[in-house]
Scaffold this active site. Structure first.
Site, PDB file in Angstrom:
ATOM      1  N   LYS A  66       0.812  -1.234   0.000  1.00 55.70           N
ATOM      2  CA  LYS A  66       0.000   0.000   0.000  1.00 55.70           C
ATOM      3  C   LYS A  66       0.842   1.279   0.000  1.00 55.70           C
ATOM      4  O   LYS A  66       0.432   2.280  -0.574  1.00 55.70           O
ATOM      5  CB  LYS A  66      -0.952   0.004   1.200  1.00 55.70           C
ATOM      6  CG  LYS A  66      -2.083  -1.007   1.042  1.00 55.70           C
ATOM      7  CD  LYS A  66      -3.060  -0.986   2.174  1.00 55.70           C
ATOM      8  CE  LYS A  66      -4.021  -2.167   2.020  1.00 55.70           C
ATOM      9  NZ  LYS A  66      -5.012  -2.243   3.080  1.00 55.70           N
ATOM     10  N   GLY A 129       0.553   0.590  11.416  1.00 51.84           N
ATOM     11  CA  GLY A 129       0.992   0.191  10.079  1.00 51.84           C
ATOM     12  C   GLY A 129       0.089   0.787   9.009  1.00 51.84           C
ATOM     13  O   GLY A 129      -0.624   1.780   9.249  1.00 51.84           O
ATOM     14  N   GLY A 130       0.095   0.165   7.829  1.00 49.92           N
ATOM     15  CA  GLY A 130      -0.659   0.695   6.691  1.00 49.92           C
ATOM     16  C   GLY A 130      -2.151   0.786   6.955  1.00 49.92           C
ATOM     17  O   GLY A 130      -2.801   1.762   6.561  1.00 49.92           O
TER      18      GLY A 130
HETATM   19  P1  NDP Z   1       1.400  -3.664   8.644  1.00 50.51           P
HETATM   20  O1  NDP Z   1       2.400  -4.751   8.436  1.00 50.51           O
HETATM   21  O2  NDP Z   1       1.549  -2.385   7.885  1.00 50.51           O
HETATM   22  O3  NDP Z   1       1.394  -3.247  10.224  1.00 50.51           O
HETATM   23  C1  NDP Z   1       1.365  -4.205  11.227  1.00 50.51           C
HETATM   24  C2  NDP Z   1       1.094  -3.572  12.590  1.00 50.51           C
HETATM   25  O4  NDP Z   1       0.885  -4.628  13.536  1.00 50.51           O
HETATM   26  C3  NDP Z   1       2.237  -2.720  13.134  1.00 50.51           C
HETATM   27  O5  NDP Z   1       1.698  -1.662  13.883  1.00 50.51           O
HETATM   28  C4  NDP Z   1       2.978  -3.729  14.039  1.00 50.51           C
HETATM   29  O6  NDP Z   1       3.682  -3.101  15.088  1.00 50.51           O
HETATM   30  C5  NDP Z   1       1.801  -4.485  14.620  1.00 50.51           C
HETATM   31  N1  NDP Z   1       2.154  -5.835  15.095  1.00 50.51           N
HETATM   32  C6  NDP Z   1       2.473  -6.917  14.341  1.00 50.51           C
HETATM   33  N2  NDP Z   1       2.683  -7.998  15.135  1.00 50.51           N
HETATM   34  C7  NDP Z   1       2.479  -7.585  16.406  1.00 50.51           C
HETATM   35  C8  NDP Z   1       2.541  -8.223  17.679  1.00 50.51           C
HETATM   36  N3  NDP Z   1       2.856  -9.531  17.788  1.00 50.51           N
HETATM   37  N4  NDP Z   1       2.266  -7.498  18.786  1.00 50.51           N
HETATM   38  C9  NDP Z   1       1.956  -6.191  18.677  1.00 50.51           C
HETATM   39  N5  NDP Z   1       1.874  -5.512  17.507  1.00 50.51           N
HETATM   40  C10 NDP Z   1       2.132  -6.210  16.382  1.00 50.51           C
HETATM   41  O7  NDP Z   1      -0.030  -4.355   8.403  1.00 50.51           O
HETATM   42  P2  NDP Z   1      -1.374  -3.614   7.971  1.00 50.51           P
HETATM   43  O8  NDP Z   1      -1.481  -2.373   8.807  1.00 50.51           O
HETATM   44  O9  NDP Z   1      -1.454  -3.480   6.510  1.00 50.51           O
HETATM   45  O10 NDP Z   1      -2.501  -4.699   8.395  1.00 50.51           O
HETATM   46  C11 NDP Z   1      -2.871  -4.894   9.748  1.00 50.51           C
HETATM   47  C12 NDP Z   1      -4.030  -5.869   9.838  1.00 50.51           C
HETATM   48  O11 NDP Z   1      -5.228  -5.301   9.322  1.00 50.51           O
HETATM   49  C13 NDP Z   1      -3.825  -7.177   9.058  1.00 50.51           C
HETATM   50  O12 NDP Z   1      -4.284  -8.227   9.879  1.00 50.51           O
HETATM   51  C14 NDP Z   1      -4.694  -7.009   7.845  1.00 50.51           C
HETATM   52  O13 NDP Z   1      -5.132  -8.261   7.356  1.00 50.51           O
HETATM   53  C15 NDP Z   1      -5.841  -6.198   8.418  1.00 50.51           C
HETATM   54  N6  NDP Z   1      -6.580  -5.411   7.398  1.00 50.51           N
HETATM   55  C16 NDP Z   1      -7.914  -5.685   7.195  1.00 50.51           C
HETATM   56  C17 NDP Z   1      -8.651  -4.955   6.282  1.00 50.51           C
HETATM   57  C18 NDP Z   1     -10.102  -5.268   6.085  1.00 50.51           C
HETATM   58  O14 NDP Z   1     -10.688  -4.788   5.115  1.00 50.51           O
HETATM   59  N7  NDP Z   1     -10.734  -6.010   6.966  1.00 50.51           N
HETATM   60  C19 NDP Z   1      -8.042  -3.879   5.477  1.00 50.51           C
HETATM   61  C20 NDP Z   1      -6.642  -3.648   5.785  1.00 50.51           C
HETATM   62  C21 NDP Z   1      -5.957  -4.414   6.703  1.00 50.51           C
HETATM   63  P3  NDP Z   1       5.210  -2.580  14.886  1.00 50.51           P
HETATM   64  O15 NDP Z   1       5.090  -1.226  14.269  1.00 50.51           O
HETATM   65  O16 NDP Z   1       5.760  -2.550  16.248  1.00 50.51           O
HETATM   66  O17 NDP Z   1       5.889  -3.576  13.982  1.00 50.51           O
END
Ligand code: NDP
Length: 273
Positions: A66, A129-130
């Site tokens: 994204k 994140g995104g």
């Molecule tokens: P990104 O990879 O951009 O961001 C991931 C985020 O999750 C970061 O803030 C990361 O923290 C955090 N994170 C990951 N693992 C852990 C953990 N074990 N403990 C705490 N924090 C954690 O992913 P996206 O933002 O793109 O996606 C996030 C979720 O949203 C996904 O599950 C995706 O499938 C879902 N989604 C659903 C949509 C829908 O239409 N239903 C649309 C878009 C997304 P850190 O910064 O510390 O790494």
């Protein structure tokens, strides 16, 4: 002429977007095809360009592209520009319009489908994140009492706080510093649930009336939703509704028609059951 669309990501085989968009097309009588495209992690731009050259009219973009999509767009809608992330492309001659429909999808699912107003409510957004980036502005536009953003890597939440401070009441906080507070709506925008993980949360942040919303969706309730239920939250929702609503918003951008979403959400929930 049949118009071609696709969702692009890596991985992509799990995507429900082709099923959703083809259901929209049947419902609104649109002559279109929609497929899923796997792009190599280092080959996003060439995969998008190849699809355009083959006559593609638009694309959805998913994890992890994204932010790259934001860079590739030649024009941006206001909400995509402010989010810094793009989940929808519309191809027009040599221009690539980038939009972000994730936030509109989330807000519609919460306020219309789940009948939970956001205005004047306290909101906790987990993750930076995104996905989090795409939903902050639309959430703030609903004028909540406050939006707290918490992230495992705290400085990323602080950056988002600074970036969005002009648009409403937003603060960044570490998870354990949330102790002593409770929220009306808690949204999990982390990808932790994908690995059956959960950020460490202090007790007491959920009440009986809290809406616990996990953007992830899966057949079984996610670890976050199970935890919220154990903590007493009675309203639980996964991201299926958001997925269908963000798709409807992309479909509208491409086709100028708003599809009906309720039956499709209900069918997807049934097929997951
Ligand atoms: P990104 O990879 O951009 O961001 C991931 C985020 O999750 C970061 O803030 C990361 O923290 C955090 N994170 C990951 N693992 C852990 C953990 N074990 N403990 C705490 N924090 C954690 O992913 P996206 O933002 O793109 O996606 C996030 C979720 O949203 C996904 O599950 C995706 O499938 C879902 N989604 C659903 C949509 C829908 O239409 N239903 C649309 C878009 C997304 P850190 O910064 O510390 O790494």
């Amino acid at each position: 002429m049949t118009n071609r669309y696709a969702v692009i990501g890596n991985p992509i085989s799990h995507s429900k977007s082709p099923q959703i968009h083809m259901a929209f097309a049947r419902q609104t009588d649109q002559d279109m095809q929609y497929e899923a495209l796997l792009a190599p992690l280092d080959g996003f731009q060439s995969a998008v360009n190849a699809f355009r050259l083959q006559g593609g009219s638009g694309m959805n973009v998913t994890v992890p592209f994204k932010q790259e999509a934001y860079q590739l767009a030649t024009d941006l809608t206001e909400r995509a520009r402010i989010a810094g992330a793009v989940n929808t492309f519309k191809f027009e001659n040599d221009r690539i319009l980038g939009d972000n429909t994730d936030g509109a999808g989330l807000v519609k699912d919460i306020t219309v489908n789940l009948k939970t107003p956001i205005t004047n409510k306290s909101i906790l957004l987990m993750g930076a994140g995104g996905a989090a980036r795409g939903v902050i502005l639309p959430l703030l536009e609903q004028q909540p009492a406050g939006l707290v953003i918490a992230n495992r890597t705290p400085h990323k939440a602080q950056i988002l706080q600074q970036q969005f401070a002009a648009f409403g009441r937003i603060t960044a906080r570490e998870y354990l510093a949330l102790s002593g507070e409770s929220f009306d709506i808690i949204i999990n925008a982390t990808s932790a649930s994908l690995n059956d993980a959960l950020p460490e949360l202090p007790p007491g942040i959920f009440t009986h009336d809290t809406l616990a919303y996990d953007m992830m969706y899966s057949i079984e309730p996610t670890r976050f939703l199970n935890y919220a239920a154990q903590q007493g939250a009675q309203q639980l929702a996964d991201g299926i509704g958001m997925l269908v609503e963000q798709a409807a918003e992309s479909f509208y951008l491409w086709r100028g028609i708003r599809p009906e979403t309720q039956n499709i959400i209900a069918n997807l929930k049934k097929s997951d059951a």
